[in-house]
Scaffold this motif. Structure first.
Motif, PDB file in Angstrom:
ATOM      1  N   LEU A 172       0.864  -1.175   0.000  1.00 40.00           N
ATOM      2  CA  LEU A 172       0.000   0.000   0.000  1.00 40.00           C
ATOM      3  C   LEU A 172       0.906   1.233   0.000  1.00 40.00           C
ATOM      4  CD1 LEU A 172      -2.456  -1.136   2.828  1.00 40.00           C
ATOM      5  CD2 LEU A 172      -3.002  -1.020   0.391  1.00 40.00           C
ATOM      6  N   TYR A 173       0.301   2.388  -0.210  1.00 38.28           N
ATOM      7  CA  TYR A 173       1.040   3.651  -0.217  1.00 38.28           C
ATOM      8  C   TYR A 173       0.304   4.650   0.665  1.00 38.28           C
ATOM      9  CZ  TYR A 173       3.430   1.778  -4.301  1.00 38.28           C
ATOM     10  OH  TYR A 173       4.160   0.990  -5.132  1.00 38.28           O
ATOM     11  N   PHE A 196       4.469   0.453   1.797  1.00 37.65           N
ATOM     12  CA  PHE A 196       4.556  -0.382   3.000  1.00 37.65           C
ATOM     13  C   PHE A 196       3.626  -1.584   2.890  1.00 37.65           C
ATOM     14  CE2 PHE A 196       0.427   0.870   4.757  1.00 37.65           C
ATOM     15  CZ  PHE A 196       0.182   2.060   4.068  1.00 37.65           C
ATOM     16  N   PHE A 242       2.923  -1.117  10.519  1.00 38.05           N
ATOM     17  CA  PHE A 242       3.699  -0.994   9.293  1.00 38.05           C
ATOM     18  C   PHE A 242       4.730  -2.108   9.202  1.00 38.05           C
ATOM     19  CE2 PHE A 242       2.874   3.752   9.636  1.00 38.05           C
ATOM     20  CZ  PHE A 242       2.091   3.806   8.505  1.00 38.05           C
ATOM     21  N   LYS A 288      -4.966   2.200   6.984  1.00 35.00           N
ATOM     22  CA  LYS A 288      -4.873   3.450   7.719  1.00 35.00           C
ATOM     23  C   LYS A 288      -5.510   4.542   6.868  1.00 35.00           C
ATOM     24  CE  LYS A 288      -0.558   2.444  10.184  1.00 35.00           C
ATOM     25  NZ  LYS A 288      -0.910   2.753  11.570  1.00 35.00           N
ATOM     26  N   SER A 300      -4.557   5.768   2.929  1.00 33.02           N
ATOM     27  CA  SER A 300      -3.697   4.783   2.262  1.00 33.02           C
ATOM     28  C   SER A 300      -4.103   4.710   0.803  1.00 33.02           C
ATOM     29  CB  SER A 300      -3.870   3.398   2.892  1.00 33.02           C
ATOM     30  OG  SER A 300      -3.389   3.392   4.208  1.00 33.02           O
ATOM     31  N   THR A 301      -3.128   4.448  -0.042  1.00 37.77           N
ATOM     32  CA  THR A 301      -3.412   4.287  -1.466  1.00 37.77           C
ATOM     33  C   THR A 301      -3.288   2.819  -1.840  1.00 37.77           C
ATOM     34  OG1 THR A 301      -2.600   6.493  -1.955  1.00 37.77           O
ATOM     35  CG2 THR A 301      -2.756   4.971  -3.794  1.00 37.77           C
ATOM     36  N   ILE A 302      -4.326   2.320  -2.478  1.00 35.73           N
ATOM     37  CA  ILE A 302      -4.349   0.931  -2.916  1.00 35.73           C
ATOM     38  C   ILE A 302      -4.126   0.951  -4.425  1.00 35.73           C
ATOM     39  CG2 ILE A 302      -5.751  -1.171  -3.018  1.00 35.73           C
ATOM     40  CD1 ILE A 302      -7.554   0.523  -0.851  1.00 35.73           C
TER      41      ILE A 302
END
Lengths: 85, 218
Positions: free
Chosen positions: A36-37, A63, A70, B98, B101-103
């Motif tokens: 994910l980012y 991550f 994390f 979280k 978050s980017t998927i």
């Protein structure tokens, strides 16, 4: 002349495609690889510090998540073209 | 089916209470994901081109997750994504999210926005120019705060400080078919929704009380 026009057209088309690709797809692995980012926020700083990852708010990280923690964190240049509002 | 540049959205309506389930397909890679699991896999399976990659859960109310087991059993590699505090997903192939978050799925980049209020683990998913709002925002009104883990104050913050800050042309895809249309832009929704025209939290609270009392009368 006809072939030259076709060549110019194809070059224009192909260049257009490749620049699009480069804009948004250089950030590395995605969900299939478990990644994910996110943009680092103040809530993330202490977690990242515990992992000895130096980071600044506003930077992007790639991550994995293991039970809400994390894992495999790496600071990356962008967040896959996501514009944060 | 609605094609939107590099992805398409197929909408299914059913489940407990006119729930919506959305099937998103990346036009470039063909990868598919679902938003919520309120509808039996038999209805949606004919539209899968391959095994879907993930289900994105907007919140853990039963009507939105009722059929996760079916999908997970059918597709063991399926990833369930939901808020990191959602306790009910732990038994699945769950990936906690979280805020922001980017998927990345194929060429799609979906951002999770933590929007508590209707429920403590409510998440919206932004896939520009679309926002999947779950039960936080419907066509014509916001969600309600009826559960023990609901919060009116949080709902106000989520709607006014997060969702309504997005571009006005953002098109919402809600969790239920409660409006006159299935989907609407934020700017049009504000025009038709008194609950989106509050001047302050107290005003929002009054408007919500009025809304709830009107429901009882009708």
């Amino acid at each position: 002349m006809k072939w030259l026009n076709l060549f110019i057209f194809l070059m224009f088309f192909l260049n257009g495609c490749s620049s699009n690709e480069n804009d948004c797809n250089d950030c590395g692995g995605g969900l299939i690889d478990g990644y994910l980012y996110k943009e680092i926020t103040i809530d993330d700083v202490s977690d990242l510090a515990e992992m000895n990852i130096s980071s600044e708010i506003g930077n992007c990280i790639r991550f994995k998540m293991v039970e809400s923690q994390f894992s495999d964190v790496e600071v990356v240049d962008d967040c896959c073209c996501i514009q944060f509002n | 089916m609605i094609p939107i540049s590099n992805f398409s959205i197929r909408t299914f309506c059913g489940g407990y209470d006119k729930n919506f389930c959305y099937l998103i397909t990346c036009s470039h890679t063909g990868y598919q994901i679902l938003i919520d699991a309120p509808i039996d896999q038999k209805t949606i399976r004919p539209f899968f081109t391959d095994a879907p990659l993930a289900i994105l859960i907007t919140h853990s109310h039963h009507d939105h997750i009722h059929h996760i087991d079916q999908y997970q059993n059918l597709y063991p590699d399926l990833i369930i994504l939901g808020h990191q505090d959602s306790p009910v997903f732990k038994k699945y192939n769950f990936k906690p999210l979280k805020d922001k978050s980017t998927i990345k799925i194929g060429n799609l980049h979906i951002q999770s926005l933590y929007t508590p209020g209707h429920y403590f683990d409510s998440v919206c998913f932004k896939l520009d120019p679309v926002l999947f709002t779950g039960d936080t925002l419907f066509v014509g009104r916001t969600g309600r705060v009826l559960s023990r883990k609901s919060s009116l104050k949080n709902l106000y913050k989520s709607v006014y400080a997060i969702i309504l800050k997005l571009p006005p042309h953002t098109r919402i895809f809600p969790g239920h078919n409660y409006g006159k249309e299935n989907t609407i832009t934020l700017e049009e929704n504000i025009k038709i929704s008194p609950l989106l025209q509050a001047k302050s939290f107290n005003d929002f609270k009054l408007k919500m009380e009025f809304y709830e009392s009107s429901r009882i009368k009708s």
